[in-house]
Design an enzyme around this catalytic site. Structure first.
Site, mmCIF file in Angstrom:
data_model
loop_
_atom_site.group_PDB
_atom_site.id
_atom_site.type_symbol
_atom_site.label_atom_id
_atom_site.label_comp_id
_atom_site.label_asym_id
_atom_site.label_seq_id
_atom_site.Cartn_x
_atom_site.Cartn_y
_atom_site.Cartn_z
ATOM 1 C CE1 TYR A 124 10.906 12.820 -7.787
ATOM 2 C CE2 TYR A 124 12.866 13.143 -9.237
ATOM 3 C CZ TYR A 124 12.140 12.631 -8.402
ATOM 4 O OH TYR A 124 12.706 11.642 -7.410
ATOM 5 C CE LYS A 195 -0.077 1.684 -5.244
ATOM 6 N NZ LYS A 195 0.374 0.095 -5.734
ATOM 7 C CG ASP A 252 2.053 -1.955 -6.283
ATOM 8 O OD1 ASP A 252 1.803 -1.822 -7.312
ATOM 9 O OD2 ASP A 252 1.668 -2.483 -5.545
ATOM 10 C CG ASP A 276 14.347 9.356 -8.934
ATOM 11 O OD1 ASP A 276 15.864 8.578 -9.393
ATOM 12 O OD2 ASP A 276 14.727 9.950 -8.247
#
Ligand code: NAD
Length: 387
Positions: A124, A195, A252, A276
């Site tokens: 972002y 991640k 995940d 987000d």
């Protein structure tokens, strides 16, 4: 008496801001509201966010804001993103809590999560290169020359590139914020989410620094091996022995865990993009956008606003639910140190929702229920509980 900047916004913003102001004033906390118009009409007329709005927030250091519309694919950039960047509001804090009477798939589960999202870095950051532009070819060439691992195998004509910066200082600052919040609010755990198994130099760094901060807080680690080779972050002024447990989840897995057993999690800290997505997932757990408050916090200022947007189709109808902004007002009272007033405001909101009588259409079992009340009437019912 506190000085607070009040931004009505546009669409349904002015209606929910009026309702929220009423409820905050009813707590008895003295606030001198400095009203600053900054909705779509003002931006279109003046071309950008007026300097007077920024000056007011910088002077008062606290603002309550209604939603502001962002035209899609044309016109000005998001005022909401602009304010967060301009005021360096690095932490986005979004509580997701079940209230009796709000319908959701998790009505029987006591969801009470705090999502802390980093607001300034990650994909972002806006560092992007468009497919087909000359600069993009340069970037791809440089990446391919410097990379010791994978290379970009497609041509600049058909490849866009977005850059993901994650820094030591940015990570420490947000994880420290999450731990401080946990300590101040007597929370049990902080879960760091990313991640790292795939992105070793960004998300790997994120985990390293999360652990260093957790160690500075004297946290118990969920798994002992996470402590191996970690030095406590020396720039963190934590008291140590916080009693807050440190946990890690890959993004995940976190999505599945939150859907299956949200009650196991408490404070969750994550990067901008994952945050987000997770904040909408968490809002969904507790009944949706109508009840999802938010705070954007920096070192110099804090801005409180609902997660939802300006819902322009309901503009001027006294129809939409003011709860998310009123609960953002509760967060603002807490931030100002008025915790008792914040707790009373939240209890009044919870009572009105649980009674189910003086609530807006979206909180009735049937959305066409003629007994639904308007935005201002729901706020007045909350005010009556506070008197
Ligand atoms: P939205 O949140 O305005 O509306 C999404 C859906 O939720 C709509 O069906 C709406 O009717 C409903 N809804 C939203 N708030 C509600 C409330 N308080 N009570 C009852 N129902 C409610 O999202 P959108 O339509 O995607 O966005 C509209 C505009 O708002 C866009 O221009 C967007 O950029 C802007 N926006 C602003 C902010 C902000 O100011 N921070 C945040 C999100 C979106």
């Amino acid at each position: 008496m506190y000085n607070v900047t009040l931004i009505p916004g546009d669409g349904t913003g002015p209606e929910i801001v009026e309702a929220t102001k009423k409820c905050i004033d009813a707590t008895g906390v003295g606030i001198d509201w400095d009203v600053q118009e900054c909705g779509i009409e003002v931006i279109e007329a003046e071309g950008s966010v007026p300097t007077r709005v920024l000056d007011s927030i910088k002077k008062n250091q606290v603002a309550l804001k209604g939603p502001i519309t962002t035209p899609i694919g044309k016109g000005f950039r998001s005022v909401n993103v602009f304010l967060r960047q301009e005021l360096n509001l690095f932490a986005c804090v979004r509580p997701c809590k079940s209230y009796k009477g709000v319908r959701s798939y998790y009505e029987e589960t006591n969801v009470d999560l705090i999502l802390v999202r980093e607001n300034t870095e990650d994909l972002y950051a806006g560092v992007e290169f468009k497919a087909g532009e000359a600069g993009t070819a340069d970037v791809i060439r440089t990446i391919n020359e410097k990379s010791t691992g994978k290379k970009i195998g497609t041509s600049a004509d058909e490849t866009g590139v977005s850059i993901k910066p994650i820094s030591v200082s940015g990570t420490r600052r947000i994880v420290d914020h999450a731990f401080k919040y946990a300590v101040d609010n007597k929370r049990k755990s902080v879960t760091s989410v990313c991640k790292a198994n795939i992105m070793k130099f960004t998300d790997g760094l994120w985990y390293d620094e999360s652990r260093a901060v957790a160690m500075a807080y004297g946290s118990e680690f969920e798994w002992e091996e996470l402590r191996e080779g970690v030095e406590p972050a020396k720039d963190i002024s934590a008291a140590g022995g916080s009693g807050v447990k440190y946990m890690e989840r890959l993004i995940d897995n976190m999505c599945m865990q939150l859907v299956q057993k949200p009650e196991l999690y408490d404070v969750v800290v994550t990067q901008n993009l994952y945050g987000d997505i997770l904040s909408d997932l968490c809002a969904g757990l507790v009944g949706g956008l109508g009840v999802a408050p938010g705070a954007n916090i920096g070192t110099e200022a804090a801005l409180f606003e609902a997660t939802h947007g300006s819902a322009p189709k309901y503009k001027g109808q006294n129809k939409v639910n003011p709860t998310a902004l009123i609960l953002s007002g509760k967060l603002m009272l807490d931030y100002l140190g008025e915790r008792d007033a914040g707790a009373r405001l939240e209890a009044a909101v919870a009572e009105v929702i649980a009674e189910g009588k003086d609530v807006t259409y979206d909180m009735k079992p049937d959305r066409n229920d003629p007994t639904a009340v308007g935005t201002q009437e729901m706020a007045e019912a909350i005010c009556r509980k506070l008197r």
